[in-house]
Design a protein around this motif. Structure first.
Motif, PDB file in Angstrom:
ATOM      1  N   VAL A  40       0.837  -1.194   0.000  1.00 22.21           N
ATOM      2  CA  VAL A  40       0.000   0.000   0.000  1.00 22.21           C
ATOM      3  C   VAL A  40       0.878   1.252   0.000  1.00 22.21           C
ATOM      4  O   VAL A  40       1.705   1.437   0.877  1.00 22.21           O
ATOM      5  CB  VAL A  40      -0.955   0.001   1.215  1.00 22.21           C
ATOM      6  CG1 VAL A  40      -1.769   1.272   1.258  1.00 22.21           C
ATOM      7  CG2 VAL A  40      -1.847  -1.223   1.180  1.00 22.21           C
ATOM      8  N   GLY A  41       0.696   2.083  -1.009  1.00 22.23           N
ATOM      9  CA  GLY A  41       1.455   3.317  -1.143  1.00 22.23           C
ATOM     10  C   GLY A  41       2.311   3.296  -2.405  1.00 22.23           C
ATOM     11  O   GLY A  41       2.373   2.313  -3.127  1.00 22.23           O
ATOM     12  N   PRO A  42       3.001   4.406  -2.680  1.00 22.01           N
ATOM     13  CA  PRO A  42       3.783   4.497  -3.915  1.00 22.01           C
ATOM     14  C   PRO A  42       5.267   4.164  -3.744  1.00 22.01           C
ATOM     15  O   PRO A  42       5.852   4.368  -2.692  1.00 22.01           O
ATOM     16  CB  PRO A  42       3.643   5.975  -4.288  1.00 22.01           C
ATOM     17  CG  PRO A  42       3.578   6.661  -2.959  1.00 22.01           C
ATOM     18  CD  PRO A  42       2.808   5.713  -2.054  1.00 22.01           C
ATOM     19  N   VAL A  43       5.848   3.635  -4.816  1.00 26.63           N
ATOM     20  CA  VAL A  43       7.296   3.554  -4.978  1.00 26.63           C
ATOM     21  C   VAL A  43       7.602   4.598  -6.046  1.00 26.63           C
ATOM     22  O   VAL A  43       7.080   4.530  -7.163  1.00 26.63           O
ATOM     23  CB  VAL A  43       7.764   2.161  -5.440  1.00 26.63           C
ATOM     24  CG1 VAL A  43       9.241   2.180  -5.793  1.00 26.63           C
ATOM     25  CG2 VAL A  43       7.476   1.124  -4.383  1.00 26.63           C
ATOM     26  N   THR A  47      14.779   8.550 -12.747  1.00 28.96           N
ATOM     27  CA  THR A  47      15.674   7.860 -13.675  1.00 28.96           C
ATOM     28  C   THR A  47      16.936   8.676 -13.903  1.00 28.96           C
ATOM     29  O   THR A  47      17.033   9.833 -13.494  1.00 28.96           O
ATOM     30  CB  THR A  47      14.980   7.619 -15.032  1.00 28.96           C
ATOM     31  OG1 THR A  47      14.782   8.879 -15.676  1.00 28.96           O
ATOM     32  CG2 THR A  47      13.660   6.885 -14.873  1.00 28.96           C
ATOM     33  N   GLU A  48      17.881   8.063 -14.580  1.00 28.38           N
ATOM     34  CA  GLU A  48      19.134   8.742 -14.925  1.00 28.38           C
ATOM     35  C   GLU A  48      18.867   9.959 -15.818  1.00 28.38           C
ATOM     36  O   GLU A  48      19.661  10.879 -15.863  1.00 28.38           O
ATOM     37  CB  GLU A  48      20.075   7.765 -15.628  1.00 28.38           C
ATOM     38  CG  GLU A  48      20.575   6.645 -14.726  1.00 28.38           C
ATOM     39  CD  GLU A  48      21.533   7.138 -13.666  1.00 28.38           C
ATOM     40  OE1 GLU A  48      22.546   7.748 -14.007  1.00 28.38           O
ATOM     41  OE2 GLU A  48      21.244   6.908 -12.478  1.00 28.38           O
ATOM     42  N   VAL A  52      10.626  11.380 -13.337  1.00 30.00           N
ATOM     43  CA  VAL A  52      10.117  10.873 -12.063  1.00 30.00           C
ATOM     44  C   VAL A  52       8.974   9.909 -12.360  1.00 30.00           C
ATOM     45  O   VAL A  52       7.989  10.272 -13.001  1.00 30.00           O
ATOM     46  CB  VAL A  52       9.634  12.024 -11.149  1.00 30.00           C
ATOM     47  CG1 VAL A  52       9.048  11.473  -9.862  1.00 30.00           C
ATOM     48  CG2 VAL A  52      10.787  12.979 -10.856  1.00 30.00           C
ATOM     49  N   ILE A  53       9.125   8.676 -11.915  1.00 34.46           N
ATOM     50  CA  ILE A  53       8.136   7.615 -12.140  1.00 34.46           C
ATOM     51  C   ILE A  53       7.566   7.209 -10.789  1.00 34.46           C
ATOM     52  O   ILE A  53       8.307   7.007  -9.833  1.00 34.46           O
ATOM     53  CB  ILE A  53       8.783   6.371 -12.790  1.00 34.46           C
ATOM     54  CG1 ILE A  53       9.634   6.737 -14.002  1.00 34.46           C
ATOM     55  CG2 ILE A  53       7.740   5.305 -13.097  1.00 34.46           C
ATOM     56  CD1 ILE A  53       8.866   7.217 -15.189  1.00 34.46           C
ATOM     57  N   GLN A  54       6.228   7.075 -10.738  1.00 28.39           N
ATOM     58  CA  GLN A  54       5.580   6.639  -9.498  1.00 28.39           C
ATOM     59  C   GLN A  54       4.718   5.419  -9.793  1.00 28.39           C
ATOM     60  O   GLN A  54       3.887   5.441 -10.694  1.00 28.39           O
ATOM     61  CB  GLN A  54       4.723   7.755  -8.919  1.00 28.39           C
ATOM     62  CG  GLN A  54       4.126   7.402  -7.571  1.00 28.39           C
ATOM     63  CD  GLN A  54       3.382   8.572  -6.966  1.00 28.39           C
ATOM     64  OE1 GLN A  54       2.397   9.021  -7.526  1.00 28.39           O
ATOM     65  NE2 GLN A  54       3.865   9.054  -5.835  1.00 28.39           N
ATOM     66  N   ILE A  66      12.665  -1.580 -13.117  1.00 31.52           N
ATOM     67  CA  ILE A  66      12.682  -0.122 -13.176  1.00 31.52           C
ATOM     68  C   ILE A  66      12.907   0.253 -14.638  1.00 31.52           C
ATOM     69  O   ILE A  66      13.366  -0.561 -15.429  1.00 31.52           O
ATOM     70  CB  ILE A  66      13.790   0.414 -12.236  1.00 31.52           C
ATOM     71  CG1 ILE A  66      13.379   0.120 -10.775  1.00 31.52           C
ATOM     72  CG2 ILE A  66      14.058   1.878 -12.451  1.00 31.52           C
ATOM     73  CD1 ILE A  66      14.396   0.527  -9.735  1.00 31.52           C
ATOM     74  N   ALA A  67      12.588   1.475 -15.007  1.00 34.00           N
ATOM     75  CA  ALA A  67      12.751   1.947 -16.387  1.00 34.00           C
ATOM     76  C   ALA A  67      14.116   1.519 -16.940  1.00 34.00           C
ATOM     77  O   ALA A  67      15.090   1.418 -16.187  1.00 34.00           O
ATOM     78  CB  ALA A  67      12.619   3.466 -16.424  1.00 34.00           C
ATOM     79  N   PRO A  68      14.209   1.273 -18.258  1.00 33.73           N
ATOM     80  CA  PRO A  68      15.453   0.768 -18.847  1.00 33.73           C
ATOM     81  C   PRO A  68      16.707   1.578 -18.496  1.00 33.73           C
ATOM     82  O   PRO A  68      17.787   1.008 -18.351  1.00 33.73           O
ATOM     83  CB  PRO A  68      15.179   0.818 -20.354  1.00 33.73           C
ATOM     84  CG  PRO A  68      13.707   0.674 -20.457  1.00 33.73           C
ATOM     85  CD  PRO A  68      13.148   1.390 -19.249  1.00 33.73           C
TER      86      PRO A  68
END
Length: 120
Positions: A40-43, A47-48, A52-54, A66-68
């Motif tokens: 429950v909640g965000p990670v 990225t380099e 910002v990815i949530q 995680i993103a490439p």
């Protein structure tokens, strides 16, 4: 008020209490089963390339890529601890443990994180 009028009310209360107890027990057993359980909640990770990815409430099971380009900053906003990996398949050395509600930033020159899994 007679005694016979109160007997059916007591039985109704017992039946309702029993039904409520069975319902709560069923919900408790289902909640602890681990099937479909989420953190429950965000990670949130950066990225380099500074994107910002949530990811909101990911599954606690399995390896999450995680993103490439990888991530150099990860914030664990979930209720479950996270392990970060430098590989795309959640294996290998150089892991980082991030407790719930904490974040971590890579050291200069150490390379990005490429996957994560939950401690459960």
């Amino acid at each position: 008020m007679s005694v016979t009028a109160t007997v059916p009310r007591c039985r109704r209360r017992r039946r309702l209490a029993l039904a409520a107890g069975v319902s709560l027990l069923t919900l408790a057993a289902t909640g602890c089963s681990g099937l479909g359980r989420t953190a429950v909640g965000p990670v949130t990770y950066t990225t380099e390339r500074e994107a910002v990815i949530q990811v909101n409430s990911p599954s606690v099971r399995g390896c999450h890529r995680i993103a490439p380009a990888g991530a150099h900053e990860v914030e664990n906003g979930t209720l479950v601890d996270v392990i970060l990996y430098r590989t795309r398949d959640c294996t290998g050395r150089g892991t980082t443990y991030v407790p719930t509600r904490f974040s971590d930033v890579t050291a200069p020159g150490s390379g990005p994180w490429r996957s994560y899994s939950f401690v459960h």
